[in-house]
Design a protein around this motif. Sequence first.
Motif, PDB file in Angstrom:
ATOM      1  N   LYS A 297       8.431   0.090   9.216  1.00  0.00           N
ATOM      2  CA  LYS A 297       7.921   0.809  10.475  1.00  0.00           C
ATOM      3  C   LYS A 297       6.698   1.802  10.128  1.00  0.00           C
ATOM      4  O   LYS A 297       6.274   2.364  11.214  1.00  0.00           O
ATOM      5  CB  LYS A 297       8.996   1.747  10.989  1.00  0.00           C
ATOM      6  CG  LYS A 297      10.454   0.795  11.115  1.00  0.00           C
ATOM      7  CD  LYS A 297      10.439   0.294  12.277  1.00  0.00           C
ATOM      8  CE  LYS A 297      11.826  -0.401  12.694  1.00  0.00           C
ATOM      9  NZ  LYS A 297      12.042  -1.551  12.046  1.00  0.00           N
ATOM     10  N   LEU A 298       6.584   2.034   8.846  1.00  0.00           N
ATOM     11  CA  LEU A 298       5.451   2.956   8.471  1.00  0.00           C
ATOM     12  C   LEU A 298       4.148   2.401   8.134  1.00  0.00           C
ATOM     13  O   LEU A 298       3.284   3.153   7.707  1.00  0.00           O
ATOM     14  CB  LEU A 298       5.996   3.960   7.252  1.00  0.00           C
ATOM     15  CG  LEU A 298       7.386   4.552   7.735  1.00  0.00           C
ATOM     16  CD1 LEU A 298       7.770   5.345   6.290  1.00  0.00           C
ATOM     17  CD2 LEU A 298       7.285   5.722   8.540  1.00  0.00           C
TER      18      LEU A 298
ATOM     19  N   LEU B  97       1.038   4.132   9.524  1.00  0.00           N
ATOM     20  CA  LEU B  97       0.557   5.421   9.198  1.00  0.00           C
ATOM     21  C   LEU B  97       0.032   5.815   8.011  1.00  0.00           C
ATOM     22  O   LEU B  97      -0.158   4.876   7.276  1.00  0.00           O
ATOM     23  CB  LEU B  97       1.957   6.190   9.309  1.00  0.00           C
ATOM     24  CG  LEU B  97       2.938   6.106  10.529  1.00  0.00           C
ATOM     25  CD1 LEU B  97       4.188   6.399  10.482  1.00  0.00           C
ATOM     26  CD2 LEU B  97       2.231   6.864  11.848  1.00  0.00           C
TER      27      LEU B  97
ATOM     28  N   HIS C 108      -0.446   6.654   4.289  1.00  0.00           N
ATOM     29  CA  HIS C 108       0.340   6.096   3.224  1.00  0.00           C
ATOM     30  C   HIS C 108       1.240   7.096   2.747  1.00  0.00           C
ATOM     31  O   HIS C 108       2.142   6.926   1.991  1.00  0.00           O
ATOM     32  CB  HIS C 108      -0.616   5.517   2.050  1.00  0.00           C
ATOM     33  CG  HIS C 108      -1.457   4.303   2.541  1.00  0.00           C
ATOM     34  ND1 HIS C 108      -2.742   4.129   2.040  1.00  0.00           N
ATOM     35  CD2 HIS C 108      -1.243   3.679   3.708  1.00  0.00           C
ATOM     36  CE1 HIS C 108      -3.263   3.090   2.635  1.00  0.00           C
ATOM     37  NE2 HIS C 108      -2.444   2.978   3.723  1.00  0.00           N
ATOM     38  N   LEU C 109       0.865   8.415   2.947  1.00  0.00           N
ATOM     39  CA  LEU C 109       1.661   9.531   2.556  1.00  0.00           C
ATOM     40  C   LEU C 109       3.113   9.257   2.905  1.00  0.00           C
ATOM     41  O   LEU C 109       4.205   9.568   2.289  1.00  0.00           O
ATOM     42  CB  LEU C 109       1.236  10.850   2.529  1.00  0.00           C
ATOM     43  CG  LEU C 109      -0.206  11.167   1.956  1.00  0.00           C
ATOM     44  CD1 LEU C 109      -0.990  12.460   2.494  1.00  0.00           C
ATOM     45  CD2 LEU C 109      -0.059  10.941   0.312  1.00  0.00           C
ATOM     46  N   TYR C 110       3.242   8.956   4.124  1.00  0.00           N
ATOM     47  CA  TYR C 110       4.692   8.959   4.759  1.00  0.00           C
ATOM     48  C   TYR C 110       5.503   7.911   3.790  1.00  0.00           C
ATOM     49  O   TYR C 110       6.684   8.207   3.927  1.00  0.00           O
ATOM     50  CB  TYR C 110       4.747   8.667   6.127  1.00  0.00           C
ATOM     51  CG  TYR C 110       4.046   9.718   7.040  1.00  0.00           C
ATOM     52  CD1 TYR C 110       4.853  10.899   7.254  1.00  0.00           C
ATOM     53  CD2 TYR C 110       2.775   9.792   7.602  1.00  0.00           C
ATOM     54  CE1 TYR C 110       4.273  11.827   7.861  1.00  0.00           C
ATOM     55  CE2 TYR C 110       2.428  10.731   8.261  1.00  0.00           C
ATOM     56  CZ  TYR C 110       3.021  11.945   8.350  1.00  0.00           C
ATOM     57  OH  TYR C 110       2.801  12.892   9.328  1.00  0.00           O
TER      58      TYR C 110
ATOM     59  N   ASN D 281       0.792  -1.163  -0.212  1.00  0.00           N
ATOM     60  CA  ASN D 281       0.148   0.031  -0.079  1.00  0.00           C
ATOM     61  C   ASN D 281       0.898   1.225   0.027  1.00  0.00           C
ATOM     62  O   ASN D 281       0.463   2.332   0.596  1.00  0.00           O
ATOM     63  CB  ASN D 281      -0.963   0.016   1.061  1.00  0.00           C
ATOM     64  CG  ASN D 281      -2.545  -0.392   0.526  1.00  0.00           C
ATOM     65  OD1 ASN D 281      -2.802   0.329  -0.215  1.00  0.00           O
ATOM     66  ND2 ASN D 281      -3.121  -1.122   1.391  1.00  0.00           N
ATOM     67  N   ILE D 282       2.132   1.148  -0.444  1.00  0.00           N
ATOM     68  CA  ILE D 282       2.793   2.569  -0.716  1.00  0.00           C
ATOM     69  C   ILE D 282       3.167   2.452  -2.098  1.00  0.00           C
ATOM     70  O   ILE D 282       3.439   1.489  -2.894  1.00  0.00           O
ATOM     71  CB  ILE D 282       4.205   2.531   0.125  1.00  0.00           C
ATOM     72  CG1 ILE D 282       5.087   1.352  -0.275  1.00  0.00           C
ATOM     73  CG2 ILE D 282       3.857   2.381   1.700  1.00  0.00           C
ATOM     74  CD1 ILE D 282       6.509   1.833   0.005  1.00  0.00           C
ATOM     75  N   ILE D 283       3.220   3.981  -2.378  1.00  0.00           N
ATOM     76  CA  ILE D 283       4.130   3.974  -3.698  1.00  0.00           C
ATOM     77  C   ILE D 283       5.299   4.128  -3.683  1.00  0.00           C
ATOM     78  O   ILE D 283       5.832   5.042  -3.025  1.00  0.00           O
ATOM     79  CB  ILE D 283       3.378   5.531  -4.591  1.00  0.00           C
ATOM     80  CG1 ILE D 283       2.167   5.251  -4.937  1.00  0.00           C
ATOM     81  CG2 ILE D 283       4.238   5.962  -5.490  1.00  0.00           C
ATOM     82  CD1 ILE D 283       1.815   4.239  -6.276  1.00  0.00           C
TER      83      ILE D 283
ATOM     84  N   LEU E   3       5.283   7.496   0.987  1.00  0.00           N
ATOM     85  CA  LEU E   3       5.678   8.175  -0.524  1.00  0.00           C
ATOM     86  C   LEU E   3       6.750   9.135   0.098  1.00  0.00           C
ATOM     87  O   LEU E   3       7.962   9.095  -0.743  1.00  0.00           O
ATOM     88  CB  LEU E   3       4.674   9.021  -0.873  1.00  0.00           C
ATOM     89  CG  LEU E   3       4.732   9.802  -2.087  1.00  0.00           C
ATOM     90  CD1 LEU E   3       4.470   8.842  -3.360  1.00  0.00           C
ATOM     91  CD2 LEU E   3       3.731  11.009  -2.193  1.00  0.00           C
ATOM     92  N   LEU E   4       6.752   9.811   1.144  1.00  0.00           N
ATOM     93  CA  LEU E   4       7.679  10.661   1.511  1.00  0.00           C
ATOM     94  C   LEU E   4       9.004  10.180   1.858  1.00  0.00           C
ATOM     95  O   LEU E   4      10.169  10.627   1.363  1.00  0.00           O
ATOM     96  CB  LEU E   4       7.367  11.695   2.527  1.00  0.00           C
ATOM     97  CG  LEU E   4       6.163  12.257   2.401  1.00  0.00           C
ATOM     98  CD1 LEU E   4       5.734  13.222   3.441  1.00  0.00           C
ATOM     99  CD2 LEU E   4       6.251  13.392   1.251  1.00  0.00           C
ATOM    100  N   LEU E   5       9.235   9.166   2.625  1.00  0.00           N
ATOM    101  CA  LEU E   5      10.259   8.423   2.806  1.00  0.00           C
ATOM    102  C   LEU E   5      10.967   7.704   1.508  1.00  0.00           C
ATOM    103  O   LEU E   5      12.376   8.087   1.305  1.00  0.00           O
ATOM    104  CB  LEU E   5       9.969   7.038   3.821  1.00  0.00           C
ATOM    105  CG  LEU E   5      11.295   6.342   4.190  1.00  0.00           C
ATOM    106  CD1 LEU E   5      11.973   6.876   5.014  1.00  0.00           C
ATOM    107  CD2 LEU E   5      10.816   4.961   4.643  1.00  0.00           C
TER     108      LEU E   5
ATOM    109  N   MET F 105      13.340   0.481   7.500  1.00  0.00           N
ATOM    110  CA  MET F 105      12.540   1.733   7.487  1.00  0.00           C
ATOM    111  C   MET F 105      11.254   1.611   6.973  1.00  0.00           C
ATOM    112  O   MET F 105      10.336   2.035   8.111  1.00  0.00           O
ATOM    113  CB  MET F 105      13.417   2.756   6.577  1.00  0.00           C
ATOM    114  CG  MET F 105      14.825   3.150   7.074  1.00  0.00           C
ATOM    115  SD  MET F 105      15.431   4.478   6.259  1.00  0.00           S
ATOM    116  CE  MET F 105      16.239   3.859   4.976  1.00  0.00           C
TER     117      MET F 105
END
Lengths: 318, 295
Positions: free
Chosen positions: B94-95, B98, B100-102, B41-43, B104-106, B91
């Motif tokens: 751990k997200l 949270l 999902h935008l985090y 579920n992350i880009i 992307l930012l990471l 890394m």
Amino acid sequence: MSASTSSTYWGFTKAQIVALVIMLAVIAIAPTAVYPVFLMKVMCFALFASAFNLLIGYVGLLSFGHSAYFGMGCYIGAYAAKAWGFPAELCVILAGVVAAAMGAVFGAIAIRRQGIYFAMITLALAQFTYFLCTQMAFTGGEDGIQQVPRPFLLGMFSLSSDMAIYWMVAGVFLIGFFGIFRIIHSPFGQVLKAIRENEPRAISLGYRVDQYKLIAFVLSTFIAGAAGGMKALVFGIATLSDVTWQSSGEIVLTTLLGGLGTIFGPAIGAVIVNTLQFYLSPFGSWVTITQGIIFVTCVMLFRRGVIGELADKLKIAL
Amino acid sequence: MLMVLGYNIGPLLAQSVLGMVNGAFYALLSLGLAVIFGLLNIINFAHGALYMLGAVVSWWLLTYLGIGYWPSLVIAPILVGAFGVVLERTMISKLYKLDHLYGLLLTFGIALIVEGLARNEFGSSGLPYAVPAALRGATKLGFMIMPTYRLWVVVASFVICMSTWIVLEKTSIGATLRAATENAALVQAFGVNVPRLVTLTYGSGVALAALAGVMAAPVYSVNPNMGSDVIIVVFAVVVIGGMGSILGSILTGFSLGLLEGFTKFIYPEASGVVVFVLMIAVLLTRPAGLFGKAS
């Protein structure tokens, strides 16, 4: 974020008043100690970041292509000053209006999807804008628009000295800053926050969330464009580098580092990011690497950003 | 010469087929993005940088260890995939709880670091990577003469994409993966080690990106910026196709390469923006994407 406690002054809490006074004092005193052009750059990016923060912090929309509006503002401001000889205030307003018109079209397209899709779409649309800027005649392609004369303010006050234009930039920054503060604390802003917290619930309460999102997007792009137009007047130049995705990434970083959804975070973020750029620029790609490291550190260790963590420690809203 | 609507059909077909080379990379990259997105579920914003890393590693293997193209096709994806596993374990994992935008930012931050380091090491100009001996020269396709290596890229990428699809749709590990995408908690209750599955999925997606990078090295030359140039187009591809369907993202990737090649012939100035224009058109008519499920 909103502290609707008993004692607020135009929506500002006591702590925010103190922070505001400090900020005003810094704006007034800093040019005696620091190079004013650097401070103006910081204020342009602080305003840009505050506009971006209006979306990410208060509506929960991550626009990953916000440099399209800032960069277009740069071009419009530079072109209006150079080709048409517009006075400064008209250059800045026109830059905002054109960016907002673009924001209305792109925003209407992007809000058709949510979450990370929204981020990807805004990024793609910004890249589209970048390509257009390389092709269109008025942007000057690779050369950009150079040697833009500093126009007169209201047609009579010369802005050719750095201190004269400094006060104009400070004025526009403060107008934008108060404008955003009022938007956030208006009934409209409360609805935006409701959408951020729980969109389906806001819909079920009868709010047309798409219209709210679009209006917020247009407001944000207007301010971003005006900030861009101002930057073009300060530096007398508008180039492709302001329209790139790297520049979009920088404004995300600025806001994240300062504190998403805080009033003063974007300004602090702009101070830190621009200072880093200033000191690291001789080392080429170390700017990028440092920015990447800050991104990773912020996301992993302090997601609230500098101001967000500070506010949390002091148990106040900033 | 055969004419269609006033255009020579020969050069038109030739440009379109060359466009397929870009399409091959779009397909490989959007496939990896879709697989990662499905489970995590992350880009993965670092996808472009890891694609570039694949190319850099293969160049590095050749220059310093004398390891050629063919072994690189295996070694570079494994090395970069292992790097991906480390990233996920230390890394990204751990997200998950949270927004999902985090994620992307990471991954954007990781992309900046990887690209910055590469630029520091190699500068911004490209490093040449020779086409392997077996694939030099050109092949006659009847309507055109195509550089053999580019033909290989199109065919190989198609085979890789289809094999990935078969693994996901027809094998038991693919079935577990799809089940975990639907409901991770339930699959975990059946005794599947879901965190490990997630890690391996991320590693495989990254390895796919690196494999694309190795294949791209002889075509585009090895350049620290090659990833960020392509990833935004791939994002648009993903928006057009919708990430719900693996087959959809493969098909969209190839078709958009074809469309780009087509445009390059008819109206060259527009070839850089045609994907974005199509994305706008798709969003206006089918917001969920051509193959996406309405949310």
